[in-house]
Write an enzyme that holds these catalytic residues in place. Structure first.
Site, PDB file in Angstrom:
ATOM      1  N   TYR A   1       0.816  -1.220   0.000  1.00 38.40           N
ATOM      2  CA  TYR A   1       0.000   0.000   0.000  1.00 38.40           C
ATOM      3  C   TYR A   1       0.853   1.276   0.000  1.00 38.40           C
ATOM      4  O   TYR A   1       1.884   1.349   0.670  1.00 38.40           O
ATOM      5  CB  TYR A   1      -0.858   0.045   1.261  1.00 38.40           C
ATOM      6  CG  TYR A   1      -2.216  -0.635   1.190  1.00 38.40           C
ATOM      7  CD1 TYR A   1      -2.944  -0.710   0.009  1.00 38.40           C
ATOM      8  CD2 TYR A   1      -2.778  -1.181   2.342  1.00 38.40           C
ATOM      9  CE1 TYR A   1      -4.187  -1.320  -0.032  1.00 38.40           C
ATOM     10  CE2 TYR A   1      -4.033  -1.795   2.312  1.00 38.40           C
ATOM     11  CZ  TYR A   1      -4.731  -1.858   1.123  1.00 38.40           C
ATOM     12  OH  TYR A   1      -5.954  -2.453   1.092  1.00 38.40           O
ATOM     13  N   GLU A   2       0.359   2.302  -0.726  1.00 38.35           N
ATOM     14  CA  GLU A   2       0.915   3.676  -0.685  1.00 38.35           C
ATOM     15  C   GLU A   2       2.430   3.723  -0.888  1.00 38.35           C
ATOM     16  O   GLU A   2       3.140   4.454  -0.215  1.00 38.35           O
ATOM     17  CB  GLU A   2       0.550   4.355   0.637  1.00 38.35           C
ATOM     18  CG  GLU A   2      -0.935   4.530   0.872  1.00 38.35           C
ATOM     19  CD  GLU A   2      -1.599   5.432  -0.154  1.00 38.35           C
ATOM     20  OE1 GLU A   2      -0.898   6.128  -0.891  1.00 38.35           O
ATOM     21  OE2 GLU A   2      -2.841   5.417  -0.217  1.00 38.35           O
ATOM     22  N   GLY A   3       2.908   2.936  -1.820  1.00 39.89           N
ATOM     23  CA  GLY A   3       4.345   2.905  -2.087  1.00 39.89           C
ATOM     24  C   GLY A   3       4.974   1.710  -1.411  1.00 39.89           C
ATOM     25  O   GLY A   3       4.984   1.608  -0.187  1.00 39.89           O
TER      26      GLY A   3
ATOM     27  N   GLN B   1       9.572   3.197  -0.327  1.00 41.95           N
ATOM     28  CA  GLN B   1       9.745   3.900   0.943  1.00 41.95           C
ATOM     29  C   GLN B   1      11.217   3.944   1.353  1.00 41.95           C
ATOM     30  O   GLN B   1      11.705   4.946   1.893  1.00 41.95           O
ATOM     31  CB  GLN B   1       8.930   3.223   2.048  1.00 41.95           C
ATOM     32  CG  GLN B   1       7.442   3.158   1.815  1.00 41.95           C
ATOM     33  CD  GLN B   1       6.810   4.527   1.678  1.00 41.95           C
ATOM     34  OE1 GLN B   1       7.221   5.485   2.332  1.00 41.95           O
ATOM     35  NE2 GLN B   1       5.822   4.633   0.816  1.00 41.95           N
TER      36      GLN B   1
END
Length: 604
Positions: free
Chosen positions: A442-444, A449
């Site tokens: 999720y989200e990168g 990250q």
């Protein structure tokens, strides 16, 4: 009912360790106090007990599915949307003028943590609606605000964020969804988006999509991306909802979070899809990423919540399951003895302590990030605002990644506590294990990250953020050194900070030479390295507070409660922190094995 969250630990971290009082003293939150926030959290817990947790297993067994051009979801999604609006769960952090509660991010994070621990399939529907409405509030004009925001905050309309495309994946510079300007002031939208969480369901009148698209003639790459409101249904001249040529192509069937729909959307198949520009042209990615800190806190929070629920389930099983016998002083088992509960076996206790350390450490990290978020938004001092903004930017990749990656390992240990039963659908651990596996994506992804942490955040403003975080850690070391029983752990953390400086200096030497591929090639091991040190700081800070409460007799909770926190810190320092030595060896090894175009190394 089986418990899924330890509310005492949540409130202890929120109020005692991270000092919510420092935040609610700010003008924006002056109408709130500990009593009112406790009432809010208690109402969320009661709601979660009644409407979320009892349906957790059922939503997995009867997942969302695609039929006749729409997605059918569990009826609890409708209750989540309706009650999310009524209880202020969608509007919690919004201004009073927008119908919000003006709650701090810290309190909002605590409330959502409870819901996600109860049933991680449901809160995403209102969380994404909140995030989409927040983008509209911050960047869209008044007319668009008036049309969309009230209906979204009430839960009558849902919301999504549409970034990913089939050919682009995480590479947003390759977005090709097209926007053609029309004289009437809107745009014709055409393209496809995939992996859209909450993208369609029957429990709202409308779904408002925030879509990244490229206006004809816009620059290539990320600089040419704009942001549009593209509703599933648009308003006609009479103010009535009508179809907007948004097609639900499919719903992805997944290994986990099966009650949380993930859709494939098509825009403009009939050349009749209208979109409205949010803010300025070619600023879409900037707008989206301005909200990304909140989104990444949400991912870390969700992972921490699932990890917590899995720990509670493992702990309950270990306290009830008799198996085997304890070793006697002779090193033998006496078969005449009654079976002992498995919680008495050292290896089971080791696995449970790992779960506890990861769950509570992750929650503490999430609440700390939420505090930084609140302070950077509300403090008056420009210098202090910058301090907390930099601290937040630095830890955000770790907040998203550590709970996600270590949550998977933690729940794997929980499965092992249950033995063969852990692999069976009769027990809930296997569902937690499947549900949490999406969180590192999720989200990168973790790789994205990690490159953000090492390649951007660590070196921004000439390393000022890292300098500020190091100062925060040194303050905790100084505080821990005042307690005789914590001096040893303070010394260990100090040594790890020195090791971190050596590793960072070694890696930065490649960046200074312009060898950026080598600089970032081991970004993921570096993420694990720095995150492990950061969580060791988090745990030492908790131990300092617990020890102070015990020594000053300022106890809100039982003595055992505080001793358990100190014991878990010691566990982390014995079993987890030493892993940084091996990671440092990897990171400072001169041999390069992953940078090559020679594909023959993968031949059998």
């Amino acid at each position: 009912m089986a418990e899924y969250v330890d509310v005492d630990t949540l409130k202890y971290l929120l109020y005692d360790v991270h000092g919510l009082k420092d935040v609610i003293q700010q003008d924006r939150f002056k109408d709130h106090d500990e009593e009112s926030i406790n009432m809010f959290l208690d109402s969320v817990k009661e709601f979660s007990d009644r409407e979320l947790f009892p349906y957790f297993k059922e939503m997995d067994e009867y997942p969302a599915y695609h039929k006749d051009g729409e997605v059918i979801t569990h009826d609890q999604v409708g209750i989540m949307m309706r009650k999310g609006g009524e209880m202020g769960l969608i509007s919690a952090t919004f201004d009073y003028e927008q119908g919000g509660l003006q709650l701090p991010m810290m309190a909002y994070s605590a409330a959502f943590f409870i819901q996600e621990a109860a049933n991680n399939n449901l809160p995403g529907y209102i969380g994404l609606t909140m995030g989409a409405a927040e983008l509209i509030v911050h960047f869209a004009n008044k007319k668009l605000n008036d049309i969309y925001v009230p209906n979204m905050l009430s839960g009558q309309w849902g919301g999504t964020m549409c970034l990913t495309e089939p050919q682009a994946g995480s590479s947003l510079s390759d977005v090709i969804t097209k926007a053609i300007p029309i004289e009437e002031g809107y745009y014709k939208i055409s393209g496809q988006k995939i992996f859209i969480s909450g993208g369609d369901h029957q429990h709202v009148e409308n779904v408002v999509h925030l879509v990244l698209a490229r206006i004809e003639g816009a620059p290539k790459g990320t600089k040419g991306i704009s942001l549009f409101i593209v509703p599933k249904k648009r308003l006609d001249e009479k103010g009535q909802l009508m179809p907007n040529d948004v097609t639900t192509v499919a719903d992805f069937q997944k290994m986990g979070q099966r009650g949380y729909c993930t859709t494939h959307l098509g825009f403009g198949d009939q050349d009749d899809c209208y979109g409205w520009l949010v803010g300025e042209e070619n600023q879409g990615l900037n707008y989206m990423f301005m909200m990304m800190n909140g989104a990444r806190i949400a991912v870390g929070r969700g992972a921490a919540a699932i990890t917590t629920a899995a720990y509670q389930a493992s702990l309950q099983y270990a306290k009830e399951r008799p198996q085997g016998r304890k070793l006697t002083k002779t090193g033998k088992k006496e078969v005449e003895q009654d079976q002992t509960l498995i919680i008495h076996h050292p290896d089971v206790r080791r696995m449970l302590l790992l779960q506890k350390a990861v769950a509570e450490g992750s929650l503490s990290l999430v609440l700390l990030a939420s505090k930084y978020y609140d302070l950077k938004e509300t403090l008056q001092s420009k210098e202090e605002k910058e301090k907390y903004a930099l601290l937040l930017e630095l830890i955000i990749p770790m907040v998203k990644t550590y709970p996600s990656e270590m949550g998977v390992q933690s729940i794997s240990n929980g499965l092992q506590v249950l033995g063969g039963y852990g692999f069976c659908s009769d027990y809930i651990l296997q569902q937690y294990y499947r549900d949490i596996r999406i969180y590192p994506i999720y989200e990168g992804t973790t790789g994205i990250q990690s490159q953000d942490l090492l390649g951007r955040k660590l070196i921004m403003k000439n390393g000022k953020a890292l300098e500020l975080l190091t100062k925060e850690m040194i303050q905790t070391i100084d505080q821990a050194s005042k307690f005789e029983s914590l001096k040893h752990y303070a010394l260990k953390l100090g040594q790890k900070l020195e090791l971190a400086q050596k590793v960072i200096h070694h890696l930065l030497s490649f960046a200074q030479k312009g060898d950026y591929e080598r600089f970032l090639s081991d970004a993921t091991p570096f993420m694990e390295f720095l995150s492990t040190i950061t969580i060791s700081w988090i745990w030492l800070d908790i131990a300092c507070d617990a020890k102070n409460a015990l020594l000053t007799n300022q106890k809100k909770y039982s003595e055992d409660f505080y001793e358990s926190k100190i014991h878990t810190m010691k566990f982390y320092y014995k079993y987890e922190l030493p892993k940084t030595n091996g990671l440092a060896e990897i990171l400072m090894n001169e041999e390069v094995l992953t940078i090559t175009e020679d594909e023959t190394i993968f031949n059998s």
